[in-house]
Design a protein around this motif. Structure first.
Motif, PDB file in Angstrom:
ATOM      1  N   ARG A 128     111.184  81.359 -13.245  1.00 26.66           N
ATOM      2  CA  ARG A 128     112.477  81.569 -12.601  1.00 26.66           C
ATOM      3  C   ARG A 128     112.844  80.400 -11.725  1.00 26.66           C
ATOM      4  NH1 ARG A 128     110.429  81.044  -8.065  1.00 26.66           N
ATOM      5  NH2 ARG A 128     109.183  82.571  -6.948  1.00 26.66           N
ATOM      6  N   MET A 129     114.155  80.165 -11.672  1.00 26.73           N
ATOM      7  CA  MET A 129     114.682  79.153 -10.767  1.00 26.73           C
ATOM      8  C   MET A 129     115.307  79.967  -9.636  1.00 26.73           C
ATOM      9  SD  MET A 129     116.424  76.600 -13.569  1.00 26.73           S
ATOM     10  CE  MET A 129     117.541  77.785 -14.340  1.00 26.73           C
ATOM     11  N   ALA A 130     114.932  79.642  -8.411  1.00 27.82           N
ATOM     12  CA  ALA A 130     115.330  80.514  -7.305  1.00 27.82           C
ATOM     13  C   ALA A 130     115.982  79.745  -6.155  1.00 27.82           C
ATOM     14  CB  ALA A 130     114.115  81.283  -6.811  1.00 27.82           C
ATOM     15  N   CYS A 137     113.609  81.515 -18.930  1.00 29.73           N
ATOM     16  CA  CYS A 137     113.858  80.870 -17.647  1.00 29.73           C
ATOM     17  C   CYS A 137     114.980  81.634 -16.958  1.00 29.73           C
ATOM     18  CB  CYS A 137     114.259  79.414 -17.908  1.00 29.73           C
ATOM     19  SG  CYS A 137     114.512  78.438 -16.426  1.00 29.73           S
ATOM     20  N   LEU A 138     114.663  82.310 -15.877  1.00 27.83           N
ATOM     21  CA  LEU A 138     115.659  83.132 -15.187  1.00 27.83           C
ATOM     22  C   LEU A 138     116.303  82.362 -14.043  1.00 27.83           C
ATOM     23  CD1 LEU A 138     113.743  86.544 -14.832  1.00 27.83           C
ATOM     24  CD2 LEU A 138     114.902  85.583 -16.834  1.00 27.83           C
ATOM     25  N   LEU A 139     117.485  82.792 -13.676  1.00 36.07           N
ATOM     26  CA  LEU A 139     118.144  82.232 -12.498  1.00 36.07           C
ATOM     27  C   LEU A 139     118.325  83.357 -11.480  1.00 36.07           C
ATOM     28  CD1 LEU A 139     119.515  79.966 -10.960  1.00 36.07           C
ATOM     29  CD2 LEU A 139     121.643  80.499 -12.156  1.00 36.07           C
ATOM     30  N   ARG A 140     117.604  83.225 -10.386  1.00 33.46           N
ATOM     31  CA  ARG A 140     117.648  84.255  -9.355  1.00 33.46           C
ATOM     32  C   ARG A 140     118.124  83.642  -8.046  1.00 33.46           C
ATOM     33  NH1 ARG A 140     112.029  85.705  -7.418  1.00 33.46           N
ATOM     34  NH2 ARG A 140     111.734  86.640  -9.464  1.00 33.46           N
ATOM     35  N   ASP A 193     118.205  82.280 -18.983  1.00 31.99           N
ATOM     36  CA  ASP A 193     118.233  83.438 -19.868  1.00 31.99           C
ATOM     37  C   ASP A 193     118.631  84.696 -19.097  1.00 31.99           C
ATOM     38  OD1 ASP A 193     117.146  82.039 -22.244  1.00 31.99           O
ATOM     39  OD2 ASP A 193     115.433  81.743 -20.903  1.00 31.99           O
ATOM     40  N   GLY A 194     119.508  85.468 -19.707  1.00 31.70           N
ATOM     41  CA  GLY A 194     119.946  86.700 -19.062  1.00 31.70           C
ATOM     42  C   GLY A 194     120.937  86.415 -17.959  1.00 31.70           C
ATOM     43  N   PRO A 195     121.399  87.484 -17.332  1.00 34.37           N
ATOM     44  CA  PRO A 195     122.389  87.311 -16.271  1.00 34.37           C
ATOM     45  C   PRO A 195     121.754  86.714 -15.013  1.00 34.37           C
ATOM     46  CG  PRO A 195     121.694  89.596 -16.404  1.00 34.37           C
ATOM     47  CD  PRO A 195     121.024  88.896 -17.544  1.00 34.37           C
ATOM     48  N   VAL A 196     122.596  86.131 -14.199  1.00 37.65           N
ATOM     49  CA  VAL A 196     122.125  85.654 -12.904  1.00 37.65           C
ATOM     50  C   VAL A 196     121.785  86.884 -12.070  1.00 37.65           C
ATOM     51  CG1 VAL A 196     122.772  84.383 -10.817  1.00 37.65           C
ATOM     52  CG2 VAL A 196     123.694  83.704 -13.039  1.00 37.65           C
TER      53      VAL A 196
END
Length: 415
Positions: free
Chosen positions: A6-8, A37-40, A69-72
């Motif tokens: 994740r990118m946070a 790779c998520l964006l949180r 990937d996926g919603p923020v």
RNA sequence: GGCCCAUUCGUCUAGUGGCCUAGGACACCGCCCUCUCACGGCGGCGGCACGGGUUCGAAUCCCGUAUGGGCCUCCA
């Protein structure tokens, strides 16, 4: 097993280039392993939140070519979940209430250790860890609690983050253990400093992705440069396209020591990327950049000038000053050699066709007849026509400017 | 102050006990090319923080010192 990172970022303003470097590592790692790779958005501290930041962060990442990937997701969205887990911890004796807040009860003996993917084995003595607040008295969970909780809920396999989090890691591990969760792999990447060894800040130069964009850097060049800050493929490869970075990246080759941001090297690298572009691509990017900067010079002319400047400038921000004479009147200094300018004007008046090669031939003849070296003879002509001692190729510039304008500028000096 | 981490040319780095007379890139300097600038070509300058060990042998392993950084917030 597939990886998940994740990118946070925290939404406190523009995306800092140091954070972006960490995100680049996350992204390269995930894409190489065909993972997620998520964006949180870490917005636990609502007081510092900046409204436009969330959109800005996404825009910056998109521009750089980093997708997710996926919603923020937002850290605050899992607050309720975190509160429940905190209550569970209280019930199980892993946490306790303290003046309205909830504190995590650290183990009182032994060590907590992990094998960091970048820095190797690290351990802390539990007795030295403070019982940290995990839920504030106003009910909002703290970063050091929500972060591991979110990682657990999202099933993050690799936590790749800045090494300013090393000291938080033992507490987060203890929390995860108390929660009965599996531990992710931790990879603490080094920070990026300015030339003075201090944290990279405004006085060092550009620091946000938006700054670099406005200065006319190419996303691919910026990513290449960023990837090389703390990581290398081998002992000699420096220019790597995105797909090559994805192919070659590895956490094992990330170094543990902090890096200094070298703007000169970035400039050089951007120049390499710029020169490598096809002429029409170059013109296209240049026009887009000019538009973003609110400069509305005629596109057709910009296209025509592109081949003349492509090999000369390292970033688009240099274009307006370098090529201004194509679009605006010049104001040459008084002390020019009027004689040679007039002679050049006379000579050029009859040149056919009005093209760089014929123009060059004619001016070289002139220099020859005057018994002057070309560099000597062309100097005043260059200044008269371009307004500067440094310019794109003289003959090509004259061609583009057209006979009328060229002669006018030359005779203006003589007058 | 406590804890944790880091330390190879000015900068980014290669290096995981003998391949190191420490390699590459940026920057800088010189020469060549040349209409300026740039590009390109060739060459140069320049480094294992320090002190002890271990070893036949250390940039590489261990210990200490120094320097720098991070965390020690009901910041993230």
């Amino acid at each position: 097993m597939s990886v998940k990172v994740r990118m946070a970022p925290s939404p406190t303003g523009f995306l800092h280039i140091g954070s972006v470097r960490t995100f680049v590592f996350n992204w390269l790692f995930a894409r190489q392993r065909a993972g997620e790779c998520l964006l949180r958005i870490e917005n636990t501290d609502t007081s510092r939140e900046v409204a436009e930041a969330v959109d800005q962060i996404q825009e910056s990442l998109r521009w750089l070519g980093i997708d997710w990937d996926g919603p923020v997701t937002f850290q605050l969205d899992t607050a309720e979940r975190a509160r429940e887990l905190a209550r569970e911890l209280v019930e199980k004796g892993h946490a306790y209430e303290d003046e309205g807040a909830i504190r995590f009860r650290q183990p009182k003996e032994g060590v907590v250790a992990w094998d960091d993917a970048v820095r190797g084995h690290i351990e802390f003595r539990n007795e030295l860890l403070p019982d940290l607040v995990i839920v504030r008295s106003d009910g909002r969970p703290t970063y050091n609690f929500v972060s591991p909780v979110d990682d657990m809920v999202d099933r993050i396999t690799h936590v790749i983050r800045g090494d300013d989090h090393v000291s938080n890691t033992p507490s987060q591990i203890n929390i995860l253990r108390a929660l009965g969760a599996e531990l992710p792999v931790y990879a603490h990447v080094p920070m990026i400093n300015g030339a003075d060894g201090r944290k990279l800040s405004k006085r060092h130069g550009a620091i946000s992705v938006e700054n670099f964009r406005a200065d006319g850097y190419l996303p691919a060049a910026l990513m290449n440069f960023l990837a090389l800050l703390g990581w290398s493929f081998d002992d000699r490869t420096t220019i790597m396209a995105k797909h090559e970075l994805v192919e070659r990246f590895s956490l094992e080759r990330v170094v543990p020591s902090p890096a200094t941001f070298d703007y000169q090297k970035l400039d050089w690298m951007n120049g390499v990327y710029l020169r490598d572009l096809q002429p029409d691509e170059y013109a296209h990017f240049l026009c887009k950049w000019l538009e973003e900067q609110g400069i509305d010079w005629p596109q057709e002319m910009v296209h025509a000038t592109a081949p003349l400047v492509q090999e000369k400038i390292e970033k688009f921000a240099q274009y307006p000053d370098f090529a201004r004479f194509f679009f605006e009147p010049v104001d040459p200094p008084e002390d020019l050699d009027a004689g040679i300018c007039q002679a050049a004007a006379d000579r050029l008046a009859g040149v056919e066709p009005w093209a760089a090669t014929a123009i060059e031939e004619s001016l070289r003849d002139l220099a020859d007849e005057l018994g002057q070296k070309p560099r000597q003879a062309f100097a005043p002509i260059r200044v008269a026509v371009t307004g500067s001692k440094v310019s794109p190729g003289l003959f090509e510039s004259l061609e583009l400017l057209g006979r009328e304008t060229s002669l006018a500028r030359l005779t203006a000096v003589a007058a």
